[in-house]
Design an enzyme around this catalytic site. Structure first.
Site, PDB file in Angstrom:
ATOM      1  N   HIS A  17       0.470  -1.097  -0.283  1.00 44.51           N
ATOM      2  CA  HIS A  17       0.094   0.378  -0.208  1.00 44.51           C
ATOM      3  C   HIS A  17       0.418   0.744   0.343  1.00 44.51           C
ATOM      4  O   HIS A  17       1.025   2.017  -0.852  1.00 44.51           O
ATOM      5  CB  HIS A  17      -0.989   0.167   1.320  1.00 44.51           C
ATOM      6  CG  HIS A  17      -1.686  -1.027   1.166  1.00 44.51           C
ATOM      7  ND1 HIS A  17      -2.002  -1.619   2.344  1.00 44.51           N
ATOM      8  CD2 HIS A  17      -2.813  -1.179   0.771  1.00 44.51           C
ATOM      9  CE1 HIS A  17      -3.126  -2.459   2.574  1.00 44.51           C
ATOM     10  NE2 HIS A  17      -3.894  -2.487   1.313  1.00 44.51           N
ATOM     11  N   LYS A  41     -15.118  -7.846   5.194  1.00 42.14           N
ATOM     12  CA  LYS A  41     -14.154  -8.469   5.886  1.00 42.14           C
ATOM     13  C   LYS A  41     -14.338  -7.862   7.491  1.00 42.14           C
ATOM     14  O   LYS A  41     -15.238  -6.560   7.730  1.00 42.14           O
ATOM     15  CB  LYS A  41     -13.152  -8.025   5.484  1.00 42.14           C
ATOM     16  CG  LYS A  41     -12.817  -8.172   4.072  1.00 42.14           C
ATOM     17  CD  LYS A  41     -11.849  -7.565   3.317  1.00 42.14           C
ATOM     18  CE  LYS A  41     -11.287  -7.503   1.850  1.00 42.14           C
ATOM     19  NZ  LYS A  41     -10.128  -6.803   1.762  1.00 42.14           N
ATOM     20  N   ARG A  90      -2.307  -6.601  -7.925  1.00 46.49           N
ATOM     21  CA  ARG A  90      -0.913  -7.333  -8.511  1.00 46.49           C
ATOM     22  C   ARG A  90      -1.024  -8.246  -8.740  1.00 46.49           C
ATOM     23  O   ARG A  90       0.035  -8.269  -9.613  1.00 46.49           O
ATOM     24  CB  ARG A  90      -1.298  -7.102  -6.671  1.00 46.49           C
ATOM     25  CG  ARG A  90      -0.747  -6.663  -5.340  1.00 46.49           C
ATOM     26  CD  ARG A  90      -1.647  -7.717  -4.096  1.00 46.49           C
ATOM     27  NE  ARG A  90      -3.067  -7.414  -4.618  1.00 46.49           N
ATOM     28  CZ  ARG A  90      -3.203  -7.681  -3.492  1.00 46.49           C
ATOM     29  NH1 ARG A  90      -2.847  -8.532  -2.207  1.00 46.49           N
ATOM     30  NH2 ARG A  90      -5.422  -8.063  -2.983  1.00 46.49           N
ATOM     31  N   SER A 128      -3.371  -7.109   3.105  1.00 45.59           N
ATOM     32  CA  SER A 128      -3.152  -7.619   4.404  1.00 45.59           C
ATOM     33  C   SER A 128      -3.517  -8.846   5.310  1.00 45.59           C
ATOM     34  O   SER A 128      -3.364  -8.223   6.289  1.00 45.59           O
ATOM     35  CB  SER A 128      -4.372  -6.699   4.729  1.00 45.59           C
ATOM     36  OG  SER A 128      -3.788  -4.894   4.636  1.00 45.59           O
TER      37      SER A 128
HETATM   38  O1  PNS Z   1      -9.090  -3.227   0.493  1.00 44.53           O
HETATM   39  P1  PNS Z   1     -10.311  -3.177  -0.177  1.00 44.53           P
HETATM   40  O2  PNS Z   1     -11.148  -3.878   0.820  1.00 44.53           O
HETATM   41  O3  PNS Z   1     -10.225  -4.305  -1.144  1.00 44.53           O
HETATM   42  O4  PNS Z   1     -10.948  -1.795  -0.360  1.00 44.53           O
HETATM   43  C1  PNS Z   1     -12.100  -2.358  -1.250  1.00 44.53           C
HETATM   44  C2  PNS Z   1     -13.464  -0.571  -1.658  1.00 44.53           C
HETATM   45  C3  PNS Z   1     -13.092  -0.067   0.067  1.00 44.53           C
HETATM   46  C4  PNS Z   1     -12.537  -0.075  -1.877  1.00 44.53           C
HETATM   47  C5  PNS Z   1     -13.974  -1.140  -1.928  1.00 44.53           C
HETATM   48  O5  PNS Z   1     -14.734  -2.093  -1.581  1.00 44.53           O
HETATM   49  C6  PNS Z   1     -15.508   0.073  -1.873  1.00 44.53           C
HETATM   50  O6  PNS Z   1     -15.003   0.792  -3.122  1.00 44.53           O
HETATM   51  N1  PNS Z   1     -16.069   0.226  -0.687  1.00 44.53           N
HETATM   52  C7  PNS Z   1     -17.422   1.724  -0.878  1.00 44.53           C
HETATM   53  C8  PNS Z   1     -18.739   0.957  -1.462  1.00 44.53           C
HETATM   54  C9  PNS Z   1     -19.285   1.280  -3.037  1.00 44.53           C
HETATM   55  O7  PNS Z   1     -18.829   2.444  -3.464  1.00 44.53           O
HETATM   56  N2  PNS Z   1     -18.991   0.461  -3.266  1.00 44.53           N
HETATM   57  C10 PNS Z   1     -19.709   0.362  -4.573  1.00 44.53           C
HETATM   58  C11 PNS Z   1     -18.020  -0.304  -5.424  1.00 44.53           C
HETATM   59  S1  PNS Z   1     -18.329  -0.383  -6.894  1.00 44.53           S
END
Ligand code: PNS
Length: 167
Positions: A17, A41, A90, A128
């Site tokens: 990150h 999660k 990744r 993570s």
């Molecule tokens: O580190 P992660 O868990 O892969 O991050 C995922 C994250 C937080 C980027 C994704 O879940 C997100 O964008 N959540 C916000 C809610 C949202 O906008 N959802 C629609 C996505 S298309």
């Protein structure tokens, strides 16, 4: 001025990150690292702990700020004047889900662009979740996470184990 949002769970922030944050900080005028507290999660770290660790590891970047958000990512980006969402990729396995999210976000807000950055090879296997698993099983996570995160992760796991033993 081009502002980008780099969203994620950051449970906890890894060296992978941090590499993306550093590179994004060179590309954009301003980068907001945005912690999503309510992902599906089950996080090990509280939102405040994730924010605090991120603030410590980002303190040397003058154009990077750390925040948390709830609701739709694109709404957060628009509210903060961000035209870009930065995501790290990744492996091919990341691509399918990231593509789906990028396309949905584009449908919701066409003016916000998702920019993918390939992780450096040395971080391509890092996540993570794998860091937490290695640390929980007594393995070394040195170099996989910033030093301050490593110390906090070990303390946190010891507390979790102590709490578990008391139950
Ligand atoms: O580190 P992660 O868990 O892969 O991050 C995922 C994250 C937080 C980027 C994704 O879940 C997100 O964008 N959540 C916000 C809610 C949202 O906008 N959802 C629609 C996505 S298309």
């Amino acid at each position: 001025m081009t502002t980008a949002v780099y969203p994620g769970s950051f449970d906890p922030v890894t060296s992978g990150h941090l590499d993306i944050i550093e590179r994004a900080a060179h590309l954009f005028d301003k980068v907001i690292v945005a912690v999503a507290p309510n992902t599906q999660k089950n996080p090990l770290f509280t939102t405040q702990e994730r924010l605090s660790l991120l603030r410590k590891v980002c303190e040397s970047f003058s154009n990077v700020s750390v925040d948390c958000f709830s609701g739709l990512l694109v709404n957060y980006a628009l509210a903060h004047g961000a035209r870009a969402i930065v995501k790290g990729l990744r492996a091919v396995s990341d691509f399918e889900f990231e593509l789906q999210m990028a396309q949905m976000n584009r449908r919701l807000a066409p003016e916000v662009h998702t920019v993918f950055m390939m992780t450096t090879t040395e971080h391509s296997y890092l996540s993570s979740s794998i860091v937490k698993e290695i640390a929980a099983l007594g393995g070394s996570v040195k170099g996989l996470v910033p030093g301050v995160v490593e110390d906090f992760l070990i303390k946190k796991l010891q507390t979790e184990i102590a709490l578990g033993e008391r139950e």
